[in-house]
Design a protein around this motif. Structure first.
Motif, PDB file in Angstrom:
ATOM      1  N   TRP A 141      83.495  -5.869 -45.733  1.00 56.45           N
ATOM      2  CA  TRP A 141      84.559  -6.185 -44.778  1.00 56.45           C
ATOM      3  C   TRP A 141      85.891  -6.256 -45.517  1.00 56.45           C
ATOM      4  O   TRP A 141      85.965  -6.810 -46.604  1.00 56.45           O
ATOM      5  N   HIS A 142      86.938  -5.707 -44.895  1.00 62.15           N
ATOM      6  CA  HIS A 142      88.253  -5.683 -45.537  1.00 62.15           C
ATOM      7  C   HIS A 142      89.331  -6.077 -44.533  1.00 62.15           C
ATOM      8  O   HIS A 142      89.456  -5.457 -43.472  1.00 62.15           O
ATOM      9  N   ALA A 143      90.084  -7.130 -44.867  1.00 57.47           N
ATOM     10  CA  ALA A 143      91.233  -7.504 -44.035  1.00 57.47           C
ATOM     11  C   ALA A 143      92.340  -6.469 -44.218  1.00 57.47           C
ATOM     12  O   ALA A 143      92.606  -6.036 -45.336  1.00 57.47           O
TER      13      ALA A 143
ATOM     14  N   ILE B  81      88.592  -4.347 -41.092  1.00 58.03           N
ATOM     15  CA  ILE B  81      87.816  -3.120 -40.964  1.00 58.03           C
ATOM     16  C   ILE B  81      86.394  -3.465 -41.387  1.00 58.03           C
ATOM     17  O   ILE B  81      86.153  -3.884 -42.520  1.00 58.03           O
ATOM     18  N   ALA B  82      85.468  -3.324 -40.451  1.00 57.89           N
ATOM     19  CA  ALA B  82      84.067  -3.647 -40.710  1.00 57.89           C
ATOM     20  C   ALA B  82      83.410  -2.524 -41.509  1.00 57.89           C
ATOM     21  O   ALA B  82      83.969  -1.426 -41.636  1.00 57.89           O
ATOM     22  N   PRO B  83      82.227  -2.753 -42.051  1.00 59.61           N
ATOM     23  CA  PRO B  83      81.515  -1.673 -42.746  1.00 59.61           C
ATOM     24  C   PRO B  83      81.267  -0.458 -41.855  1.00 59.61           C
ATOM     25  O   PRO B  83      81.087   0.659 -42.348  1.00 59.61           O
ATOM     26  N   SER B  84      81.278  -0.662 -40.543  1.00 62.02           N
ATOM     27  CA  SER B  84      81.110   0.453 -39.601  1.00 62.02           C
ATOM     28  C   SER B  84      82.356   1.315 -39.504  1.00 62.02           C
ATOM     29  O   SER B  84      82.368   2.308 -38.778  1.00 62.02           O
TER      30      SER B  84
ATOM     31  N   ASP C  41      79.031  -6.129 -35.267  1.00 64.67           N
ATOM     32  CA  ASP C  41      80.288  -6.469 -35.944  1.00 64.67           C
ATOM     33  C   ASP C  41      80.844  -7.777 -35.403  1.00 64.67           C
ATOM     34  O   ASP C  41      81.295  -8.649 -36.168  1.00 64.67           O
ATOM     35  N   PHE C  42      80.826  -7.928 -34.077  1.00 65.41           N
ATOM     36  CA  PHE C  42      81.326  -9.155 -33.454  1.00 65.41           C
ATOM     37  C   PHE C  42      80.498 -10.358 -33.914  1.00 65.41           C
ATOM     38  O   PHE C  42      81.038 -11.417 -34.222  1.00 65.41           O
ATOM     39  N   ARG C  43      79.187 -10.206 -33.938  1.00 61.59           N
ATOM     40  CA  ARG C  43      78.306 -11.315 -34.314  1.00 61.59           C
ATOM     41  C   ARG C  43      78.541 -11.716 -35.776  1.00 61.59           C
ATOM     42  O   ARG C  43      78.537 -12.907 -36.104  1.00 61.59           O
ATOM     43  N   THR C  44      78.739 -10.732 -36.625  1.00 64.09           N
ATOM     44  CA  THR C  44      78.971 -11.034 -38.045  1.00 64.09           C
ATOM     45  C   THR C  44      80.252 -11.830 -38.225  1.00 64.09           C
ATOM     46  O   THR C  44      80.285 -12.838 -38.944  1.00 64.09           O
ATOM     47  N   LEU C  45      81.338 -11.401 -37.569  1.00 65.54           N
ATOM     48  CA  LEU C  45      82.609 -12.101 -37.690  1.00 65.54           C
ATOM     49  C   LEU C  45      82.531 -13.491 -37.054  1.00 65.54           C
ATOM     50  O   LEU C  45      83.084 -14.460 -37.593  1.00 65.54           O
TER      51      LEU C  45
END
Length: 219
Positions: free
Chosen positions: A91-93, A124-127, A200-204
């Motif tokens: 994950w990258h801000a 930016i998620a890994p996706s 992605d939402f669940r991870t954040l």
């Protein structure tokens, strides 16, 4: 004394009539504006080349953004509970901003509507998709409406025991997940949105709700 005729023996031609001043002004105005028009076209091209696409970078390069420092500064400046997400690798801000919502909250003591504040960080998620987290002292409906208009609750997601209400809108509207978290520093309304997947939402969500709010003024 006899006056000498001209070379051809004819009278000199009359001077050419000058163009109306209006035509001269129009021509002058055209050539004066031409460089400005060219400059505007060039500038528009440069702005288009520099625009950011929230759905994810097209060339794989992610802009760098110090989310930890930004959230710490927001906690100091805004005076609301702000949690720093502890995200896994990948994950990258890439962006962030402070904002406000007029009449976004109801004062618990007086019941009057007051301005709410927001702290937002984009990732930016890994996706390779863009997902953002907004933390605020706003009421739920006001915070959701500030992200997307005409959203309605359609269900809920349970993330490790925390209920996140899911809002959806029209065909082009990205979903919004929101929850209210309590702490010793008071309540905070959180919202997640973006082009990412449910995972992605669940991870954040999980990476944020497990953290304690930043204590203002502490290094």
């Amino acid at each position: 004394m006899t006056r000498k005729p001209n070379v051809a023996g004819l009278a000199a031609p009359a001077p050419k009539e000058a163009k109306p001043r209006l035509l001269q002004d129009g021509r002058d105005m055209f050539w004066s504006l031409a460089p400005l028009v060219v400059a505007c076209v060039v500038l528009a091209g440069l702005v288009g080349m520099c625009s950011f696409r929230p759905s994810g970078p097209s060339d794989g390069a992610v802009p760098s953004y110090d989310a930890a420092a930004a959230l710490k500064a927001d906690a100091d400046a805004l005076g609301i509970p702000i949690r720093p997400p502890r995200l896994p690798d990948g994950w990258h801000a890439n962006s962030g901003a402070r904002g406000g919502i007029d009449a976004g909250r109801s004062d618990p003591k007086t019941g009057q509507r007051e301005k709410a504040v927001t702290s937002k960080v984009g990732y930016i998620a890994p996706s390779k998709m863009f997902v953002s987290l907004t933390q605020s002292n706003a009421d739920e409906d006001a915070l959701v409406s500030s992200i997307h208009h005409s959203m309605v609750p359609t269900g809920a997601q349970d993330v490790d025991g925390v209920k996140w209400v899911v809002y959806e809108g029209g065909e082009d509207a990205e979903p919004v997940w929101t929850t209210r978290l309590d702490s010793s520093r008071g309540p905070a309304q959180l919202a997640i949105t973006g082009a990412g997947s449910n995972e992605d939402f669940r991870t954040l969500a999980g990476a944020t709700q497990t953290q304690q709010p930043i204590v203002p003024g502490r290094q």
